[in-house]
Design an enzyme around this catalytic site. Structure first.
Site, PDB file in Angstrom:
ATOM      1  N   HIS A 166       4.172  -1.958   2.917  1.00 46.27           N
ATOM      2  CA  HIS A 166       3.965  -0.705   2.397  1.00 46.27           C
ATOM      3  C   HIS A 166       5.470  -0.515   1.934  1.00 46.27           C
ATOM      4  O   HIS A 166       6.636  -0.437   2.299  1.00 46.27           O
ATOM      5  CB  HIS A 166       3.894   0.363   3.559  1.00 46.27           C
ATOM      6  CG  HIS A 166       2.669   0.330   4.208  1.00 46.27           C
ATOM      7  ND1 HIS A 166       2.371  -0.603   5.314  1.00 46.27           N
ATOM      8  CD2 HIS A 166       1.461   0.907   4.239  1.00 46.27           C
ATOM      9  CE1 HIS A 166       1.085  -0.599   5.727  1.00 46.27           C
ATOM     10  NE2 HIS A 166       0.484   0.269   5.284  1.00 46.27           N
ATOM     11  N   ASP A 171       1.033  -1.249  -0.038  1.00 44.66           N
ATOM     12  CA  ASP A 171      -0.223  -0.124  -0.016  1.00 44.66           C
ATOM     13  C   ASP A 171       0.877   1.160  -0.046  1.00 44.66           C
ATOM     14  O   ASP A 171       2.091   1.343   0.324  1.00 44.66           O
ATOM     15  CB  ASP A 171      -0.799   0.082   1.288  1.00 44.66           C
ATOM     16  CG  ASP A 171      -2.132  -0.839   1.284  1.00 44.66           C
ATOM     17  OD1 ASP A 171      -1.852  -1.755   0.429  1.00 44.66           O
ATOM     18  OD2 ASP A 171      -2.699  -0.880   2.349  1.00 44.66           O
ATOM     19  N   ASP A 172       0.254   2.350  -0.293  1.00 42.23           N
ATOM     20  CA  ASP A 172       0.763   3.881  -0.147  1.00 42.23           C
ATOM     21  C   ASP A 172       1.639   3.932  -1.043  1.00 42.23           C
ATOM     22  O   ASP A 172       2.187   5.529  -1.305  1.00 42.23           O
ATOM     23  CB  ASP A 172       1.399   4.101   1.491  1.00 42.23           C
ATOM     24  CG  ASP A 172       0.389   3.795   2.243  1.00 42.23           C
ATOM     25  OD1 ASP A 172      -0.750   3.516   2.140  1.00 42.23           O
ATOM     26  OD2 ASP A 172       0.541   4.100   3.562  1.00 42.23           O
ATOM     27  N   TYR A 187      -6.932   2.419   6.313  1.00 45.95           N
ATOM     28  CA  TYR A 187      -7.284   1.830   7.474  1.00 45.95           C
ATOM     29  C   TYR A 187      -8.233   0.911   7.572  1.00 45.95           C
ATOM     30  O   TYR A 187      -8.658   0.362   8.572  1.00 45.95           O
ATOM     31  CB  TYR A 187      -7.663   3.026   8.207  1.00 45.95           C
ATOM     32  CG  TYR A 187      -6.941   4.526   7.953  1.00 45.95           C
ATOM     33  CD1 TYR A 187      -5.654   4.513   8.357  1.00 45.95           C
ATOM     34  CD2 TYR A 187      -7.558   5.436   7.043  1.00 45.95           C
ATOM     35  CE1 TYR A 187      -4.966   5.821   8.161  1.00 45.95           C
ATOM     36  CE2 TYR A 187      -6.905   6.523   6.934  1.00 45.95           C
ATOM     37  CZ  TYR A 187      -5.629   6.780   7.272  1.00 45.95           C
ATOM     38  OH  TYR A 187      -4.818   7.809   6.997  1.00 45.95           O
ATOM     39  N   HIS A 231      -5.011   9.292   0.280  1.00 46.71           N
ATOM     40  CA  HIS A 231      -5.077   8.366   1.443  1.00 46.71           C
ATOM     41  C   HIS A 231      -5.804   9.062   2.383  1.00 46.71           C
ATOM     42  O   HIS A 231      -5.352   9.361   3.438  1.00 46.71           O
ATOM     43  CB  HIS A 231      -3.425   8.377   1.715  1.00 46.71           C
ATOM     44  CG  HIS A 231      -3.192   7.202   2.776  1.00 46.71           C
ATOM     45  ND1 HIS A 231      -3.641   6.979   4.205  1.00 46.71           N
ATOM     46  CD2 HIS A 231      -2.813   5.770   2.403  1.00 46.71           C
ATOM     47  CE1 HIS A 231      -3.264   5.735   4.570  1.00 46.71           C
ATOM     48  NE2 HIS A 231      -3.032   4.953   3.236  1.00 46.71           N
ATOM     49  N   HIS A 258      -5.765   2.758  -3.741  1.00 39.84           N
ATOM     50  CA  HIS A 258      -5.759   3.246  -2.434  1.00 39.84           C
ATOM     51  C   HIS A 258      -6.222   4.851  -1.977  1.00 39.84           C
ATOM     52  O   HIS A 258      -5.553   5.205  -1.358  1.00 39.84           O
ATOM     53  CB  HIS A 258      -4.388   2.903  -1.659  1.00 39.84           C
ATOM     54  CG  HIS A 258      -4.225   2.578  -0.187  1.00 39.84           C
ATOM     55  ND1 HIS A 258      -5.169   1.749   0.339  1.00 39.84           N
ATOM     56  CD2 HIS A 258      -3.278   3.043   0.422  1.00 39.84           C
ATOM     57  CE1 HIS A 258      -4.469   1.994   1.807  1.00 39.84           C
ATOM     58  NE2 HIS A 258      -3.639   2.645   1.735  1.00 39.84           N
TER      59      HIS A 258
END
Ligand code: NI
Length: 242
Positions: free
Chosen positions: A189, A47-48, A139, A102, A98
């Site tokens: 991540h 992610d991210d 989250y 964010h 995603h």
């Protein structure tokens, strides 16, 4: 080292049902069932990102090991990483959304939801063409509106080493190896160099244990689950069916 070759062969067996056209007809007189001892499957997800400085080396490491992963991208990070994203697709990785900034996707009105999810999807279509870009909600939180508006499966995870917390490679690797089981989705991540190093060590350790790495989409297909828009998935099979 030839473990890589062995691993590739094992995964090819595991993934055979994905290509039904390649199934050979059973000859008369052959045993009715040949039990193939399928390897455990696991999906590594990131992610991210993207972040050129860390995602690039991660792709190098995954390519060397012939291991696919799934990347859930932040839309606002895409500019300047278009080639990296094209490389992800070319190298067999799955790519998803995603959000654009964010943000939690709960309590958004329709317009703001579309600015977060639809806009990121549009950027991916620009770069990669039409396709299915699934959502990982930041989250891991959703509400009913998200289920209705997302227009894709919602992918959570079942193994979370909290790699963002201390960036401690040894601890992250140990945490994943302690918890991972067949069918898990691992959350990491790719914006941290420590996470990249930990992920590649996890890959080496699990390959040595006989695991086969697949994308989330492949894992779902292997487990006979039809992707449903708005449905939430954590692992395959779901925890409660073990
Ligand atoms: Ni995130």
């Amino acid at each position: 080292m030839n473990w890589r070759r062995v691993t590739a062969a094992v995964c090819a067996v595991a993934l055979l049902p994905l290509f039904p056209g390649e199934e050979t007809a059973r000859q008369a007189g052959a045993p009715a069932e040949v039990e193939v001892n399928s390897p455990p499957l696991v999906a590594l997800t990131f992610d991210d990102g993207p972040r050129n400085k860390t995602t690039g080396p991660l792709l190098d490491g995954l390519a060397l090991r012939e291991v696919p992963a799934t990347f859930f991208l932040v839309g606002s990070r895409i500019a300047g990483s278009e080639e990296l994203i094209q490389r992800m697709k070319a190298e067999g990785h799955q790519i998803g959304i995603h959000t654009y900034d964010h943000v939690a996707v709960t309590d958004l009105n329709r317009e703001d939801f579309d600015l977060q999810v639809g806009k990121t999807r549009a950027r991916l279509v620009d770069i990669l063409g039409q396709g299915d870009y699934w959502l990982r909600p930041p989250y891991g939180i959703i509400d009913q509106s998200v289920e209705q508006w997302c227009d894709c499966p919602l992918i959570l995870w079942s193994v979370d080493p909290e790699d963002w917390k201390d960036e401690d490679v040894d601890r992250i690797v140990a945490s994943v190896l302690e918890h991972v089981r067949d069918g898990d989705i691992i959350l990491m991540h790719d914006i941290f160099a420590t996470s990249v190093e930990a992920a590649l060590r996890v890959v080496d350790a699990l390959l040595a244990e006989g695991y086969c790495f697949v994308t989330v989409e492949q894992l779902m297909a292997q487990r006979g689950v039809q992707p449903q828009s708005g449905a939430l998935y954590r692992r395959f099979p779901p925890e409660n069916s073990d």
